[in-house]
Write an enzyme that holds these catalytic residues in place. Structure first.
Site, PDB file in Angstrom:
ATOM      1  N   TRP B 101      50.352 -14.467  25.384  1.00  0.00           N
ATOM      2  CA  TRP B 101      49.738 -14.252  26.695  1.00  0.00           C
ATOM      3  C   TRP B 101      50.078 -15.381  27.646  1.00  0.00           C
ATOM      4  O   TRP B 101      50.320 -15.151  28.829  1.00  0.00           O
ATOM      5  CB  TRP B 101      48.234 -14.033  26.545  1.00  0.00           C
ATOM      6  CG  TRP B 101      47.981 -12.828  25.695  1.00  0.00           C
ATOM      7  CD1 TRP B 101      47.547 -12.801  24.414  1.00  0.00           C
ATOM      8  CD2 TRP B 101      48.262 -11.466  26.047  1.00  0.00           C
ATOM      9  NE1 TRP B 101      47.513 -11.507  23.951  1.00  0.00           N
ATOM     10  CE2 TRP B 101      47.948 -10.673  24.929  1.00  0.00           C
ATOM     11  CE3 TRP B 101      48.753 -10.836  27.205  1.00  0.00           C
ATOM     12  CZ2 TRP B 101      48.106  -9.281  24.928  1.00  0.00           C
ATOM     13  CZ3 TRP B 101      48.898  -9.450  27.214  1.00  0.00           C
ATOM     14  CH2 TRP B 101      48.574  -8.696  26.076  1.00  0.00           C
ATOM     15  N   ASP B 169      42.718 -18.492  31.099  1.00  0.00           N
ATOM     16  CA  ASP B 169      42.688 -17.085  30.705  1.00  0.00           C
ATOM     17  C   ASP B 169      41.760 -16.985  29.494  1.00  0.00           C
ATOM     18  O   ASP B 169      42.122 -17.388  28.388  1.00  0.00           O
ATOM     19  CB  ASP B 169      44.093 -16.604  30.356  1.00  0.00           C
ATOM     20  CG  ASP B 169      44.101 -15.194  29.751  1.00  0.00           C
ATOM     21  OD1 ASP B 169      43.026 -14.569  29.645  1.00  0.00           O
ATOM     22  OD2 ASP B 169      45.188 -14.722  29.376  1.00  0.00           O
ATOM     23  N   LYS B 193      37.139  -6.972  25.449  1.00  0.00           N
ATOM     24  CA  LYS B 193      36.891  -7.583  24.147  1.00  0.00           C
ATOM     25  C   LYS B 193      35.424  -8.004  24.025  1.00  0.00           C
ATOM     26  O   LYS B 193      34.719  -7.526  23.154  1.00  0.00           O
ATOM     27  CB  LYS B 193      37.846  -8.747  23.927  1.00  0.00           C
ATOM     28  CG  LYS B 193      39.330  -8.286  23.923  1.00  0.00           C
ATOM     29  CD  LYS B 193      40.296  -9.446  23.914  1.00  0.00           C
ATOM     30  CE  LYS B 193      41.690  -9.072  24.355  1.00  0.00           C
ATOM     31  NZ  LYS B 193      42.455  -8.282  23.380  1.00  0.00           N
TER      32      LYS B 193
END
Lengths: 364, 364
Positions: B101, B169, B193
């Site tokens: 990511w 993030d 999530k």
């Protein structure tokens, strides 16, 4: 509380049987032992829904072979930016300005410094019509229209013919009639009016138009990125796509887009007839040539032709008491608006028109 | 079918009581006579949910006064593009590369032609740890980290100190522990999530950092646009925000973020202890210094220390038969992965660790 008759311009009413299906499936999705909103987007259970939504959309909307379907996020407002990012090639773009949403699209294009022109506008007549005699140039990077104008209640009867690629913002009338794909090259729509709930944007585009990779465009904002990954480049908005799929199944089950269109014509006729036969008590905002089947905008008039905003407020108040909501016109033009998207049934419109007749009798 | 124990990396398991609440409310929202997904985003019924979600997030996450909360669309992947678009001012940016990511975020930044450097990376050791001794420069436009790495199962113990604005993030560990906001300037996360369902992205940012208007950035991609309109510039993803609000209420009801953190530590300890006490049958991928509380990555080993992918496949198959799903490791590192997000309860982890002990006994 009994169920409201919801004339909101979007998000808007959904078929009750779809809400009930969501209710029945949301804890345990079809015996899978989990909810669809808990399923990995790489799992078979989700992938089946994702694929079915795309193939059903192709089927019931009669999308030609050389078109692709993308399911994105960000609403039509993100498309206002993505269209020029992806389609502009240094040539020229022409817009038709038929209301607020066209204006927003133009504003985003302007920021990207593209060479563009607004070739027709109905701004001078308060956007009461689709501009007439639209003639796009032949060699544009793209031509741009908004097929239905939610705020003003206007809608194209047919899309203009042009040799340039035609981009259509169909956010407020997608799936409400059969599109002539020979005239369209890219069509997009947020789902929250006719195709389910807010959170997913449908893009239908001629493959050759969107498969070009643009090295300066952010990866996430390239159509090609999503095309290559079948709209699974990043986590898709699962619930919104699940609901889109339910809506597509529902449209198919009731006879397809043609039947939906027939019903939409019937509903709109009933309401426009009520307005037109009111002897000037109710007056439609849109010119008859451009009346929308989706959003019926009207005012209550004084004897001198001016708007009677006091009676309009009373109308909304009394309708609300009777369970009819979402009838307030957009703040930019005021008055009244009834949105008759696919999921609004004829009984809801009958309830409204009966109320309108009564209200007129009492307040004339 | 009985309910599965869902270890998916995201979208992922939700508290059953929240699914049941959605079921109970989806047809008629709290006696309003319509579904929340049918309500206009300008209506009071929706606005109450929208405002409650923002204020609850501020409350339970202890967000300081000088920070703002935005609810956007497009996932973390769109933030990879929006962060440089909004925060880069012609200076310099530094990244820590701790996995896929981070790499994607770096790739998007590169496309925007910003002056950047990757100052630390654990790529050479298969991203098995958070890089050590991170020293950002003092005068950056921003510094960038990924707080938890879903694929590799690594997580920061604490955020690095820096005088430059720190962007985090936190897509895979938002709301799983209390953030030290004195070290953070912008934190973002897709909700799917720990904060509900796919379709909404939470951005928490210091006001002064995001209130700048950038004339070249598309309007829809400016933080300022959404800040000015309280995340109602365009139609928000209603269902995802409704679900976010349910999750926030649930976290508050069970004792807040600290209690969630305590549970997460307990769950992860149970699973890591099972791995560590297996005598080398199970071996964790992540270095102990960097082990994630959210995603536990591990392999089954042969006597010679190589991965036994045959046994791993058998493990997944047998676990699936017992109702435990989502245990397959990401294709980029293979092996096994159990995601233990906030909504996974200790009983689910116990079921897994008991199975692991049994599986080891039978296959040693």
């Amino acid at each position: 509380m009994s169920r409201k008759v919801n004339f909101s311009a979007g998000p808007s009413t959904l078929p009750k049987e779809i809400l009930e299906q969501i209710r029945d499936e949301i804890v345990d999705f079809r015996g899978e032992g989990l909810s669809i909103i808990e399923a990995s987007h790489r799992s078979k259970v989700y992938d089946d829904i994702h694929s079915e939504a795309i193939s059903l959309l192709r089927e019931i909307y009669k999308i030609p072979e050389d078109f692709e379907v993308l399911l994105l996020q960000g609403g039509a407002s993100l498309q206002f930016a993505m269209v020029p990012m992806n389609l502009y090639r240094g040539g020229k773009v022409e817009f038709v300005d038929s209301g607020s949403w066209s204006s927003k699209a133009i504003k985003e294009a302007k920021i990207q410094n593209i060479n563009f022109e607004t070739i027709a506008s109905s701004k001078e007549t308060s956007y009461d019509r689709i501009p007439e005699n639209i003639e796009f140039s032949d060699d544009l990077d793209y031509a741009y229209i908004t097929s239905n104008n939610t705020i003003y209640g206007t809608e194209y009867r047919e899309f203009p013919e042009t040799k340039s690629p035609l981009v259509v913002d169909a956010s407020s009338d997608i799936l409400s009639y059969q599109v002539d794909w020979s005239r369209v090259d890219l069509l997009f729509a947020g789902a929250q009016k006719n195709a389910g709930v807010a959170g997913v944007t449908v893009v239908v585009a001629r493959r050759e138009l969107i498969e070009r990779e643009s090295s300066k465009t952010p990866i996430i904002l390239r159509y090609k990125t999503h095309l290559d990954k079948n709209s699974l480049y990043n986590t898709p908005p699962v619930f919104a796509i699940y609901t889109l799929n339910l809506i597509l199944n529902w449209i198919k089950s009731i006879g397809g887009v043609d039947e939906v269109h027939r019903r939409n014509q019937q509903k709109a006729k009933l309401l426009y007839d009520t307005i037109d036969s009111s002897g000037g008590f109710y007056v439609g905002h849109a010119d008859k040539s451009s009346r929308s089947l989706m959003n019926v905008t009207f005012n209550i008039k004084n004897g001198d032709g001016s708007n009677n905003s006091e009676l309009e407020a009373k109308f909304i108040k009394e309708a609300t008491k009777l369970g009819m909501v979402g009838l307030k016109g957009h703040r930019s033009i005021g008055g009244l608006r009834a949105s008759l998207y696919n999921a609004m049934d004829i009984d809801g419109v009958k309830q409204l028109t009966q109320f309108m007749d009564n209200f007129k009798s009492k307040n004339l």
